[in-house]
Design an enzyme around this catalytic site. Structure first.
Site, PDB file in Angstrom:
ATOM      1  CB  SER A  64     -12.170   7.884  -5.400  1.00 25.95           C
ATOM      2  OG  SER A  64     -13.488   7.871  -4.919  1.00 25.95           O
ATOM      3  CE1 TYR A 107     -12.479   0.831   0.488  1.00 26.31           C
ATOM      4  CE2 TYR A 107     -14.420   0.956  -0.901  1.00 26.31           C
ATOM      5  CZ  TYR A 107     -13.063   0.777  -0.762  1.00 26.31           C
ATOM      6  OH  TYR A 107     -12.278   0.563  -1.870  1.00 26.31           O
ATOM      7  CE  LYS A 150     -11.188   3.809  -1.146  1.00 26.05           C
ATOM      8  NZ  LYS A 150      -9.758   4.037  -1.438  1.00 26.05           N
TER       9      LYS A 150
END
Lengths: 269, 268
Positions: free
Chosen positions: B160, B174, B178
């Site tokens: 992550s 992004y 994550k």
């Protein structure tokens, strides 16, 4: 080969039994001198003797972590005997007010009706907060003061619990104190990071310790109380001690302010 | 002395550079046979060769983790060569759509105006989600299928990021990918716990890797890390240590967790 904590000096509160005991023994095996701080004289002396008998360095200090004077004493004695302080582990804790005395009358697992918020007296709440929250603050603060004075950084590992995330109707005081430990850990990490002191916590789930034995005793008639654990078992205290060791060693050099659940997958954080 | 992963077999996606590379080298040092899965052939081959030259066992398999066929291929190649699978590390990831090609015109850190939610085209979002989220799902799922079939349990460690907890302009895709990895990790832990498969994640903060090179060029990473409690960025080995902890028996009762390795970023 050299252990992971060779030359280090640690204080482990609650080191006389359960996860504190496992941590103390593991730290000693990894080369650390260990001061055991506990109200449990018999257990604490035994762990210290076991370490010494194996060629390690240990010290037992009778310590009520909710007493500022006791905490000052154990830090001072440890630094006096071993010359420094590198790590503090605050494993001491109680699940109910008269846990240490073993008072079955006020055991919330045996008498849940007395432990509800409606019925629990203020002094029962106060005792749990004093030991589990203020006690952690005192130990972490005095360790940090000592480490800042010595100027070489260090680590603090606190004991939270899955109850920090999961409210339990008969353990309000315990659950609240453990949630407080999670935030205390973050606050300390922010303040002491610039001094090279990392502060983290573990949040154990059902671990086979004397404390859990009382839960088991109260649930003899039930089914498997841990059937909802993804790993489908309880754990041994050594499995938590491994996480404490990780957070104490240089292997976790960039980890601070974090609480790591060691709970077989129960908790959600 | 025997390493912590003696006799184990691991697949490490993104093993050709950065934190994946550090994990691969550390795992090999601890005795694991390591399959490097990467789109970066040069880096991947180099890491595999370095492991072999040090007396370890390694394999490089060109792998786009967002391709189901590629993921099936690397799992079967690994089992074919090393006989089993014990651990999957999903370190492959991209910070923007054309990251692999090194297209600076679409680097959100160098050209934040093209990366806002208002301006970023759908295909750029899709690419980041495909690699960073669906890619992790495919790798973790195929590894778990293999481990269940073999019947001996295992571990999965996902990557992550601190971006999972802090929205950051320019990298919305992004951040969303994550945080998805955090929940995916928990879901997998619940389903595969009864099979003895532990599933955890690391959430790195500012780490000195090729992915953060452009952030370092702009000075943003230095500024960000300087403000952290620990006051510095970290080396990829410091993250690899956490990946090793989650993979080894030392974390035998830890599953479903995401550990920040982030110098004290004020999050979870």
């Amino acid at each position: 080969m050299a252990g992971e904590l060779e030359g280090k000096v640690s204080i482990v509160t609650g080191g006389g039994s359960g996860m504190g005991r496992s941590t103390a023994l593991m730290f000693a095996r990894e080369g650390s001198a260990v001061a055991i701080a506990d109200v449990n004289d018999e257990g604490g002396e035994q762990v210290a003797a076991q370490i010494e008998d194996s060629g390690g360095n240990a010290l037992f200090m009778h310590t009520d972590v909710s007493s500022e004077q006791d905490v000052l004493n154990v830090v001072a004695e440890t630094a006096a005997k071993f010359g420094r302080l590198d790590s503090m582990v605050t494993a001491a804790g109680i699940s109910y007010a008269r846990y240490v005395e073993g008072d079955d009358e006020t055991d919330p697992f045996l008498h849940p009706e007395l432990a509800t918020n409606l019925n629990k007296p203020t002094e029962a709440w106060q005792k749990v907060i004093d030991v589990n929250l203020t006690g952690v603050m005192l130990c972490a603060r005095e360790a940090a003061r000592q480490m800042v004075n010595e100027g070489h950084g260090g680590t603090i590992v606190n004991f939270a619990s899955i109850n920090a995330y999961n409210p339990s109707p008969i353990l309000t005081d315990y659950s609240v104190s453990k949630a407080g430990v999670v935030m205390l850990t973050r606050c300390f990490a922010v303040e002491f990071g610039p001094h090279g002191i990392r502060v983290n916590a573990v949040a154990p789930g059902p671990i086979e310790t004397p404390m859990l034995a009382r839960v088991h005793r109260a649930q003899v008639s039930g089914g498997d109380p841990w059937g909802n654990v993804p790993l489908q078992r309880t754990a041994q205290p050594e499995e938590v001690a491994e996480a404490v060791l990780f957070l104490t060693s240089d292997r976790s050099s960039y980890v601070t302010g974090k609480t790591l659940g060691v709970d077989g997958g129960i908790s959600t954080v």
